[in-house]
Design a protein around this motif. Structure first.
Motif, PDB file in Angstrom:
ATOM      1  N   ARG A   1      -0.335  18.683 -11.020  1.00 47.33           N
ATOM      2  CA  ARG A   1       0.442  18.858 -10.181  1.00 47.33           C
ATOM      3  C   ARG A   1       1.037  17.277 -10.718  1.00 47.33           C
ATOM      4  O   ARG A   1       1.807  17.124  -9.856  1.00 47.33           O
ATOM      5  CB  ARG A   1      -0.671  17.703  -8.827  1.00 47.33           C
ATOM      6  CG  ARG A   1      -0.636  18.490  -7.364  1.00 47.33           C
ATOM      7  CD  ARG A   1      -1.305  18.748  -5.943  1.00 47.33           C
ATOM      8  NE  ARG A   1      -1.755  19.227  -5.846  1.00 47.33           N
ATOM      9  CZ  ARG A   1      -3.067  19.449  -5.474  1.00 47.33           C
ATOM     10  NH1 ARG A   1      -3.828  18.099  -6.264  1.00 47.33           N
ATOM     11  NH2 ARG A   1      -3.755  20.513  -4.658  1.00 47.33           N
ATOM     12  N   LEU A   2      -0.199  16.261 -11.512  1.00 47.38           N
ATOM     13  CA  LEU A   2       0.366  15.386 -11.866  1.00 47.38           C
ATOM     14  C   LEU A   2       1.598  15.825 -12.650  1.00 47.38           C
ATOM     15  O   LEU A   2       3.025  14.599 -12.556  1.00 47.38           O
ATOM     16  CB  LEU A   2      -0.385  14.287 -13.069  1.00 47.38           C
ATOM     17  CG  LEU A   2      -1.178  13.716 -12.221  1.00 47.38           C
ATOM     18  CD1 LEU A   2      -2.659  13.140 -13.385  1.00 47.38           C
ATOM     19  CD2 LEU A   2      -0.887  12.657 -12.206  1.00 47.38           C
ATOM     20  N   SER A   3       1.726  16.682 -13.918  1.00 48.11           N
ATOM     21  CA  SER A   3       2.912  17.408 -14.888  1.00 48.11           C
ATOM     22  C   SER A   3       3.478  17.445 -13.709  1.00 48.11           C
ATOM     23  O   SER A   3       4.904  16.961 -14.153  1.00 48.11           O
ATOM     24  CB  SER A   3       2.161  18.004 -15.303  1.00 48.11           C
ATOM     25  OG  SER A   3       2.352  19.114 -15.055  1.00 48.11           O
ATOM     26  N   ASN A   4       3.734  17.736 -12.305  1.00 50.24           N
ATOM     27  CA  ASN A   4       5.036  18.511 -11.662  1.00 50.24           C
ATOM     28  C   ASN A   4       5.447  17.023 -11.074  1.00 50.24           C
ATOM     29  O   ASN A   4       6.534  16.621 -11.419  1.00 50.24           O
ATOM     30  CB  ASN A   4       4.449  18.719 -10.510  1.00 50.24           C
ATOM     31  CG  ASN A   4       4.960  20.799 -10.544  1.00 50.24           C
ATOM     32  OD1 ASN A   4       5.540  21.128 -12.004  1.00 50.24           O
ATOM     33  ND2 ASN A   4       3.588  21.075 -10.086  1.00 50.24           N
ATOM     34  N   ALA A   5       4.338  16.258 -10.822  1.00 45.74           N
ATOM     35  CA  ALA A   5       5.753  14.718 -10.007  1.00 45.74           C
ATOM     36  C   ALA A   5       5.823  13.957 -11.088  1.00 45.74           C
ATOM     37  O   ALA A   5       7.068  13.461 -11.095  1.00 45.74           O
ATOM     38  CB  ALA A   5       4.305  13.585  -9.685  1.00 45.74           C
ATOM     39  N   TYR A   6       4.936  14.116 -12.322  1.00 49.71           N
ATOM     40  CA  TYR A   6       5.830  13.129 -13.904  1.00 49.71           C
ATOM     41  C   TYR A   6       6.943  14.332 -13.624  1.00 49.71           C
ATOM     42  O   TYR A   6       8.482  13.303 -14.149  1.00 49.71           O
ATOM     43  CB  TYR A   6       4.898  13.271 -14.745  1.00 49.71           C
ATOM     44  CG  TYR A   6       4.928  12.405 -16.324  1.00 49.71           C
ATOM     45  CD1 TYR A   6       5.506  11.680 -16.343  1.00 49.71           C
ATOM     46  CD2 TYR A   6       5.659  13.652 -17.466  1.00 49.71           C
ATOM     47  CE1 TYR A   6       6.238  10.400 -18.087  1.00 49.71           C
ATOM     48  CE2 TYR A   6       7.042  12.576 -18.373  1.00 49.71           C
ATOM     49  CZ  TYR A   6       6.288  11.611 -18.426  1.00 49.71           C
ATOM     50  OH  TYR A   6       7.730  11.414 -20.028  1.00 49.71           O
TER      51      TYR A   6
ATOM     52  N   TYR B   1      10.832  11.658 -14.158  1.00 48.46           N
ATOM     53  CA  TYR B   1      11.396  11.674 -15.157  1.00 48.46           C
ATOM     54  C   TYR B   1      13.509  12.103 -15.617  1.00 48.46           C
ATOM     55  O   TYR B   1      13.731  11.249 -15.785  1.00 48.46           O
ATOM     56  CB  TYR B   1      11.020  12.597 -16.388  1.00 48.46           C
ATOM     57  CG  TYR B   1      11.797  12.846 -17.586  1.00 48.46           C
ATOM     58  CD1 TYR B   1      11.561  11.763 -18.545  1.00 48.46           C
ATOM     59  CD2 TYR B   1      12.281  13.898 -18.147  1.00 48.46           C
ATOM     60  CE1 TYR B   1      11.988  12.367 -20.048  1.00 48.46           C
ATOM     61  CE2 TYR B   1      13.403  13.883 -19.650  1.00 48.46           C
ATOM     62  CZ  TYR B   1      12.777  12.849 -20.673  1.00 48.46           C
ATOM     63  OH  TYR B   1      13.664  13.032 -21.722  1.00 48.46           O
ATOM     64  N   ARG B   2      13.211  12.930 -14.665  1.00 44.79           N
ATOM     65  CA  ARG B   2      14.474  13.551 -14.437  1.00 44.79           C
ATOM     66  C   ARG B   2      15.376  12.162 -13.392  1.00 44.79           C
ATOM     67  O   ARG B   2      16.593  12.478 -13.598  1.00 44.79           O
ATOM     68  CB  ARG B   2      14.923  14.992 -13.549  1.00 44.79           C
ATOM     69  CG  ARG B   2      13.983  16.462 -13.969  1.00 44.79           C
ATOM     70  CD  ARG B   2      14.209  17.706 -13.453  1.00 44.79           C
ATOM     71  NE  ARG B   2      15.784  17.622 -12.391  1.00 44.79           N
ATOM     72  CZ  ARG B   2      15.015  19.069 -11.633  1.00 44.79           C
ATOM     73  NH1 ARG B   2      14.425  19.075 -11.207  1.00 44.79           N
ATOM     74  NH2 ARG B   2      16.410  18.624 -11.197  1.00 44.79           N
ATOM     75  N   PHE B   3      14.370  11.880 -12.279  1.00 48.58           N
ATOM     76  CA  PHE B   3      14.747  10.741 -11.094  1.00 48.58           C
ATOM     77  C   PHE B   3      15.308   8.736 -12.575  1.00 48.58           C
ATOM     78  O   PHE B   3      16.648   9.285 -12.290  1.00 48.58           O
ATOM     79  CB  PHE B   3      14.176   9.978 -10.375  1.00 48.58           C
ATOM     80  CG  PHE B   3      14.914   9.436  -9.807  1.00 48.58           C
ATOM     81  CD1 PHE B   3      15.178   8.994  -8.684  1.00 48.58           C
ATOM     82  CD2 PHE B   3      13.817   7.958 -10.204  1.00 48.58           C
ATOM     83  CE1 PHE B   3      15.741   8.647  -8.267  1.00 48.58           C
ATOM     84  CE2 PHE B   3      14.552   7.397  -9.532  1.00 48.58           C
ATOM     85  CZ  PHE B   3      14.985   7.219  -8.410  1.00 48.58           C
TER      86      PHE B   3
END
Ligand SMILES: Nc1ncnc2c1ncn2[C@@H]1O[C@H](COP(=O)(O)OP(=O)(O)OP(=O)(O)O)[C@@H](O)[C@H]1O
Ligand SMILES: [Mg+2]
Lengths: 289, 295
Positions: free
Chosen positions: B13-18, B22-24
């Motif tokens: 989940r963290l890696s998805n949020a990360y 990152y893209r943002f």
């Protein structure tokens, strides 16, 4: 288990202005009986009405006439209070579009549990069991469909369909969107699950070699009507209808034995005849005899 | 991505949020827009603590300091009765943002729900909702607000009501179009055959597919609502003096152009700044989500 009696369904044909100009008979007087525990194959080319039959069984489409009985009761008879979705479930053709891209695998698999009042506290454990059943790690529950391969997605769809333990599973071309190597694995999984859980399958496909290996009873559909049915060996070994022969002839063969099983089809201008041409040829031959 | 399959769920989940973060952070439009929006919101929230003359918000008169140009004592200069324009601009920002949040806070949920209902159920539901929407879409919000203000009294609540009463239609249109397209997809039919309730299908299956479009549209709309609100005040139909409002300040300052230019130009730039921030954020989010439907 499942009985279809004189099922008919037509779709209106509309012109560019939305006016009805005719009707397309998608399903024409189809009857068949599937015994409990059977694997029943429904073969036919694209557009022959296979999905329409599946959708009517699922209640997504209403028949114009005819009856659909499960265990002798009409699917519209809900007097025993058992939801339709607990008796029969479906695995769709394209796992890419049958899973919601914005929901995790776990959330998708839990939809039927939610809908049929499965206790909330036991849900994660049940999802894990279901994923295990289709040979996926429990950690996949947190993933989104785009993180899965096609075969993995189809396994998720199978797990979801089996979540509330229906006795009958409609498989609408469950492997046609998958690679050949993955196809075999998914079919093996379905065979194992069917045996373990005592499932009855209605297996829909245009892939005849797959059907010959998997199904015990087979019906061949042509333009919405059944042209031939019987055990898989009879229908594929000794096809009695020209359309069936044509279908078999158009399957690419691998072995010499399979080639020997093929009926001889006359070529017209170096190409395989259309079903109409083939029937005309046969009638001409009959007249001469 | 596939290599992470064995990581525990929390890590995934963290890696998805990360990844999203990152893209943002690599999208300059979104980052600048978000920065401007955050600065404006913080300034509005903290107005009493960061403005030098909070008492100038009211009907204070200080004729000795009237029409002072920008200086270190008065960053944006003073107005015709000697009040600090910087203080009043920050408080004006507060009103503008409040207006946007109240209007969109009602318009977005109403518009979304009506759009979902019309798109999913079709038939009479669709016919009724979409005809009403078409009619409401034909009325420009500014004209509607003018009419309401003329019939009732020109004040903040009436303008809010008038704008909110029309703004939902844009969201209905948007969500309707998305829902129409999504409801024919197999995962909706799958949910139906699995026995899911209508509520589940509307809010758990379809709505999550609309969220990015809603976010983009709402962000762009914030800028527009603020402009409409400022226009209303400029025309004297919005917030009434002495409450500081950016539109009213521009209107009053315009009477002293060009000699005391700061009295209208600086509050005007503040409107531009906040509207620009929301527009950049919306555009950035659109690129980020790759949403095609919005405008
Ligand atoms: N909702 C619909 N409206 C109009 N015509 C339809 C509709 N659904 C199906 N048809 C038509 O009914 C016929 C049978 O369609 P069906 O989807 O059952 O075929 P199929 O055997 O499943 O084919 P495929 O192998 O390509 O999936 C086709 O000619 C199709 O165009
Ligand atoms: Mg089909």
């Amino acid at each position: 288990m499942l009985e279809l009696k004189n099922l008919c369904k037509a779709f209106p044909i509309r012109n560019a202005f939305g006016r009805k100009t005719g009707a397309l008979q998608a399903v024409d007087n189809v009857s068949m009986t599937i015994a409990p525990g059977d694997i029943y194959g429904l073969a036919g080319e694209s557009g022959s009405g296979k999905s329409t039959i599946a959708r009517m069984i699922m209640g997504l489409e209403t028949p114009d006439s005819g009856e659909i009985l499960i265990d002798g009761r009409s699917i519209h008879d809900r007097s025993d209070g058992v939801a339709h979705g607990r008796r029969v479930q479906m695995v769709f053709q394209n796992p890419g579009s049958s899973l919601n891209p914005r929901r995790t695998v776990g959330q998708s698999v839990a939809v039927p549990l939610d809908a049929h009042g499965f206790p909330r506290s036991k849900r994660p454990a049940r999802v894990a069991t279901l994923l295990d059943m289709v040979q996926l790690p429990a950690a996949f529950a947190e993933r989104y469909p785009h993180e899965l391969s096609g075969g993995q997605k189809q396994r998720v769809a199978i797990a979801r369909a089996l979540a509330v333990e229906p006795k009958l599973l409609v498989l609408d071309e469950p492997t046609s969107a998958l690679d050949v190597s993955v196809q075999a694995k998914v079919m093996d999984l379905l065979t194992d699950l069917g045996r373990q859980m005592g499932l009855t399958y209605l297996f829909i496909s245009h892939d005849l070699s797959l059907m010959r290996n998997f199904a015990r009873e087979v019906s061949v559909l042509y333009r919405g009507g059944i042209v031939e049915s019987g055990t898989s060996d009879t229908v594929f070994g000794h096809p009695s209808h020209d359309y069936t022969r044509l279908l078999i002839a158009s399957v690419p063969v691998i072995s010499a034995e399979e080639a020997a099983l093929r009926p001889v089809i006359p070529l017209i201008d170096g190409e395989l005849p259309t079903p109409e041409q083939l029937i005309a040829l046969r009638q001409a031959a009959d007249r001469q005899a | 991505m596939t290599q992470m399959s064995l990581a525990p769920p929390e890590a995934r989940r963290l890696s998805n949020a990360y990844q999203n973060w990152y893209r943002f952070s690599r999208n300059p439009t979104a980052v600048i827009g978000a920065a401007i929006v955050v600065v404006c919101i913080l300034a509005a929230l903290l107005a009493p603590f960061i403005t030098p003359y909070p008492e100038h918000v009211g009907a204070v008169v200080n004729f000795r300091a009237r029409h002072q140009p920008p200086s270190l004592t008065f960053w944006f200069g003073t107005d015709n009765v000697g009040r600090d324009i910087f203080t009043r601009t920050i408080y004006g920002m507060r009103i503008s943002l409040l207006l946007a949040f109240v209007v969109l806070g009602t318009a977005v949920p109403i518009g979304t729900i009506l759009g979902l209902l019309a798109g999913y159920f079709g038939g009479w539901t669709e016919a009724i909702i979409m005809r009403i929407t078409d009619i409401a879409l034909a009325l420009p919000p500014l004209v509607m607000a003018l009419a309401v203000a003329a019939v009732l009294s020109p004040d903040l609540v009436n303008s809010l009501l008038a704008i909110a009463a029309l703004w939902w239609t844009w969201h209905t249109r948007l969500i309707y179009a998305i829902t129409k397209q999504i409801r024919t997809q197999e995962f909706i039919e799958a949910a139906e055959t699995l026995g899911a309730s209508k509520f589940h299908i509307l809010f758990r299956e379809i709505l999550p597919n609309c969220v990015s479009a809603i976010a983009v549209k709402t962000s762009l709309d914030c800028g527009f609502v603020i402009l409409v609100g400022a226009s209303l005040s400029f025309l004297g139909l919005g917030i009434q003096p002495p409450t500081p409002d950016l539109g009213t300040m521009v209107a009053q300052g315009a009477g002293f152009l060009p000699d005391f230019w700061w009295e209208s130009v600086l509050p005007g730039l503040a409107i531009l700044f906040v509207a620009l921030g929301f527009n950049l954020l919306g555009d950035g989010l659109r690129d980020l989500f790759d949403v095609q439907e919005v405008r």
